[in-house]
Write a protein that holds these residues in place. Structure first.
Motif, PDB file in Angstrom:
ATOM      1  N   GLU A 177       0.848  -1.193   0.000  1.00 43.94           N
ATOM      2  CA  GLU A 177       0.000   0.000   0.000  1.00 43.94           C
ATOM      3  C   GLU A 177       0.878   1.236   0.000  1.00 43.94           C
ATOM      4  O   GLU A 177       1.860   1.316   0.733  1.00 43.94           O
ATOM      5  CB  GLU A 177      -0.872  -0.026   1.262  1.00 43.94           C
ATOM      6  CG  GLU A 177      -1.737   1.166   1.471  1.00 43.94           C
ATOM      7  CD  GLU A 177      -2.492   1.068   2.790  1.00 43.94           C
ATOM      8  OE1 GLU A 177      -2.144   1.805   3.719  1.00 43.94           O
ATOM      9  OE2 GLU A 177      -3.413   0.235   2.881  1.00 43.94           O
ATOM     10  N   ARG A 178       0.521   2.196  -0.846  1.00 40.63           N
ATOM     11  CA  ARG A 178       1.222   3.483  -0.874  1.00 40.63           C
ATOM     12  C   ARG A 178       0.406   4.502  -0.082  1.00 40.63           C
ATOM     13  O   ARG A 178      -0.798   4.344   0.063  1.00 40.63           O
ATOM     14  CB  ARG A 178       1.342   3.984  -2.320  1.00 40.63           C
ATOM     15  CG  ARG A 178       2.214   3.117  -3.181  1.00 40.63           C
ATOM     16  CD  ARG A 178       2.084   3.554  -4.643  1.00 40.63           C
ATOM     17  NE  ARG A 178       3.261   3.263  -5.387  1.00 40.63           N
ATOM     18  CZ  ARG A 178       4.366   3.992  -5.390  1.00 40.63           C
ATOM     19  NH1 ARG A 178       4.428   5.088  -4.680  1.00 40.63           N
ATOM     20  NH2 ARG A 178       5.408   3.640  -6.091  1.00 40.63           N
ATOM     21  N   PRO A 179       1.040   5.566   0.392  1.00 40.85           N
ATOM     22  CA  PRO A 179       0.262   6.615   1.060  1.00 40.85           C
ATOM     23  C   PRO A 179      -0.759   7.204   0.087  1.00 40.85           C
ATOM     24  O   PRO A 179      -0.480   7.365  -1.099  1.00 40.85           O
ATOM     25  CB  PRO A 179       1.313   7.663   1.437  1.00 40.85           C
ATOM     26  CG  PRO A 179       2.616   6.958   1.394  1.00 40.85           C
ATOM     27  CD  PRO A 179       2.469   5.852   0.402  1.00 40.85           C
ATOM     28  N   LYS A 180      -1.930   7.513   0.600  1.00 39.37           N
ATOM     29  CA  LYS A 180      -3.015   8.034  -0.236  1.00 39.37           C
ATOM     30  C   LYS A 180      -3.004   9.557  -0.243  1.00 39.37           C
ATOM     31  O   LYS A 180      -2.514  10.184   0.693  1.00 39.37           O
ATOM     32  CB  LYS A 180      -4.353   7.524   0.288  1.00 39.37           C
ATOM     33  CG  LYS A 180      -4.498   6.019   0.176  1.00 39.37           C
ATOM     34  CD  LYS A 180      -5.775   5.555   0.842  1.00 39.37           C
ATOM     35  CE  LYS A 180      -5.946   4.065   0.785  1.00 39.37           C
ATOM     36  NZ  LYS A 180      -4.914   3.311   1.467  1.00 39.37           N
ATOM     37  N   VAL A 181      -3.561  10.115  -1.297  1.00 38.15           N
ATOM     38  CA  VAL A 181      -3.681  11.568  -1.402  1.00 38.15           C
ATOM     39  C   VAL A 181      -4.476  12.081  -0.207  1.00 38.15           C
ATOM     40  O   VAL A 181      -5.512  11.519   0.149  1.00 38.15           O
ATOM     41  CB  VAL A 181      -4.381  11.959  -2.721  1.00 38.15           C
ATOM     42  CG1 VAL A 181      -4.627  13.457  -2.775  1.00 38.15           C
ATOM     43  CG2 VAL A 181      -3.560  11.505  -3.909  1.00 38.15           C
ATOM     44  N   GLY A 182      -3.980  13.116   0.438  1.00 38.55           N
ATOM     45  CA  GLY A 182      -4.640  13.694   1.599  1.00 38.55           C
ATOM     46  C   GLY A 182      -4.062  13.227   2.925  1.00 38.55           C
ATOM     47  O   GLY A 182      -4.237  13.886   3.943  1.00 38.55           O
ATOM     48  N   GLN A 183      -3.387  12.075   2.927  1.00 37.41           N
ATOM     49  CA  GLN A 183      -2.740  11.645   4.155  1.00 37.41           C
ATOM     50  C   GLN A 183      -1.579  12.596   4.444  1.00 37.41           C
ATOM     51  O   GLN A 183      -1.041  13.239   3.544  1.00 37.41           O
ATOM     52  CB  GLN A 183      -2.225  10.212   4.046  1.00 37.41           C
ATOM     53  CG  GLN A 183      -3.333   9.181   4.124  1.00 37.41           C
ATOM     54  CD  GLN A 183      -2.772   7.768   4.184  1.00 37.41           C
ATOM     55  OE1 GLN A 183      -1.950   7.383   3.378  1.00 37.41           O
ATOM     56  NE2 GLN A 183      -3.257   7.002   5.159  1.00 37.41           N
ATOM     57  N   VAL A 184      -1.180  12.657   5.703  1.00 38.10           N
ATOM     58  CA  VAL A 184      -0.126  13.576   6.115  1.00 38.10           C
ATOM     59  C   VAL A 184       0.964  12.799   6.842  1.00 38.10           C
ATOM     60  O   VAL A 184       0.682  12.058   7.780  1.00 38.10           O
ATOM     61  CB  VAL A 184      -0.687  14.697   7.017  1.00 38.10           C
ATOM     62  CG1 VAL A 184       0.429  15.615   7.500  1.00 38.10           C
ATOM     63  CG2 VAL A 184      -1.741  15.491   6.277  1.00 38.10           C
ATOM     64  N   ARG A 185       2.190  12.972   6.383  1.00 38.54           N
ATOM     65  CA  ARG A 185       3.346  12.364   7.037  1.00 38.54           C
ATOM     66  C   ARG A 185       3.881  13.322   8.097  1.00 38.54           C
ATOM     67  O   ARG A 185       3.994  14.515   7.846  1.00 38.54           O
ATOM     68  CB  ARG A 185       4.467  12.116   6.033  1.00 38.54           C
ATOM     69  CG  ARG A 185       4.144  11.166   4.927  1.00 38.54           C
ATOM     70  CD  ARG A 185       5.382  11.040   4.029  1.00 38.54           C
ATOM     71  NE  ARG A 185       5.084  10.352   2.815  1.00 38.54           N
ATOM     72  CZ  ARG A 185       4.957  10.933   1.627  1.00 38.54           C
ATOM     73  NH1 ARG A 185       5.114  12.226   1.485  1.00 38.54           N
ATOM     74  NH2 ARG A 185       4.681  10.210   0.569  1.00 38.54           N
ATOM     75  N   VAL A 186       4.207  12.785   9.260  1.00 29.20           N
ATOM     76  CA  VAL A 186       4.917  13.559  10.274  1.00 29.20           C
ATOM     77  C   VAL A 186       6.374  13.119  10.160  1.00 29.20           C
ATOM     78  O   VAL A 186       6.699  11.956  10.393  1.00 29.20           O
ATOM     79  CB  VAL A 186       4.373  13.292  11.693  1.00 29.20           C
ATOM     80  CG1 VAL A 186       5.140  14.111  12.714  1.00 29.20           C
ATOM     81  CG2 VAL A 186       2.883  13.599  11.763  1.00 29.20           C
ATOM     82  N   LEU A 187       7.241  14.053   9.751  1.00 26.26           N
ATOM     83  CA  LEU A 187       8.635  13.747   9.455  1.00 26.26           C
ATOM     84  C   LEU A 187       9.562  14.483  10.409  1.00 26.26           C
ATOM     85  O   LEU A 187       9.229  15.549  10.919  1.00 26.26           O
ATOM     86  CB  LEU A 187       8.978  14.158   8.025  1.00 26.26           C
ATOM     87  CG  LEU A 187       8.128  13.549   6.915  1.00 26.26           C
ATOM     88  CD1 LEU A 187       8.461  14.207   5.586  1.00 26.26           C
ATOM     89  CD2 LEU A 187       8.342  12.052   6.840  1.00 26.26           C
TER      90      LEU A 187
END
Length: 158
Positions: free
Chosen positions: A96-106
């Motif tokens: 699974e790839r990250p979906k549009v709209g999801q937010v990564r905390v980096l």
């Protein structure tokens, strides 16, 4: 697919499965099952590190998968991660790839970036960040351009 393709193509936050290609042994063979589970599993891609050249050693590029946490009373006691070099013999695939709209905390760790959390939206990411208390973390939203660029450039790792 190879580990080098995961390193080159999979974005941070992707769910990656790995396998050595052997069939899963029956549950009654506990030692064989434990050995099989070390080489077959799933984790979230949280870090990519380029190769390093030092006077006394060199290391190939590698990536780290977060496989899970052991917690008690809402406090994480042990975080399980595994790091694989691009020369690994295991087979990998993006589940699974990250979906549009999801937010990564980096967060920057040295010269690299590490994924701390993948939230469903900005509000959830800000709430997680407020509770977790990382002072140097930043938010990075997954955009349609990022997802579309992988398909247009033929970089899809799945």
């Amino acid at each position: 697919m190879s580990a080098s393709l995961i390193f080159d193509c999979a974005p941070l936050g992707s769910l990656v499965a790995y396998s050595d290609g052997t069939p899963k042994p029956p549950a009654r063979f506990t030692k064989k099952l434990a050995a099989w589970e070390r080489n077959n599993g799933v984790g979230r891609l949280v870090r990519k590190e380029p190769g390093r050249e030092r006077p006394t050693y060199s290391s190939p590029p590698c990536f780290t998968l977060h496989e899970g946490d052991f917690s008690s009373g809402g406090i994480i006691l042990v975080m399980v991660t595994r790091t694989y070099g691009i020369d690994s013999d295991l087979r990998f695939r993006v589940v699974e790839r990250p979906k549009v709209g999801q937010v990564r905390v980096l967060q920057n760790v040295g010269d690299n970036v590490e994924l701390l959390h993948l939230a469903n939206n900005r509000e959830a990411a800000e709430l997680w960040l407020a509770k977790a208390g990382y002072a140097r973390a930043r938010l990075d939203e997954v955009t349609a351009d990022e997802v579309g660029a992988d398909a247009v450039e033929g970089r899809a790792a799945a």
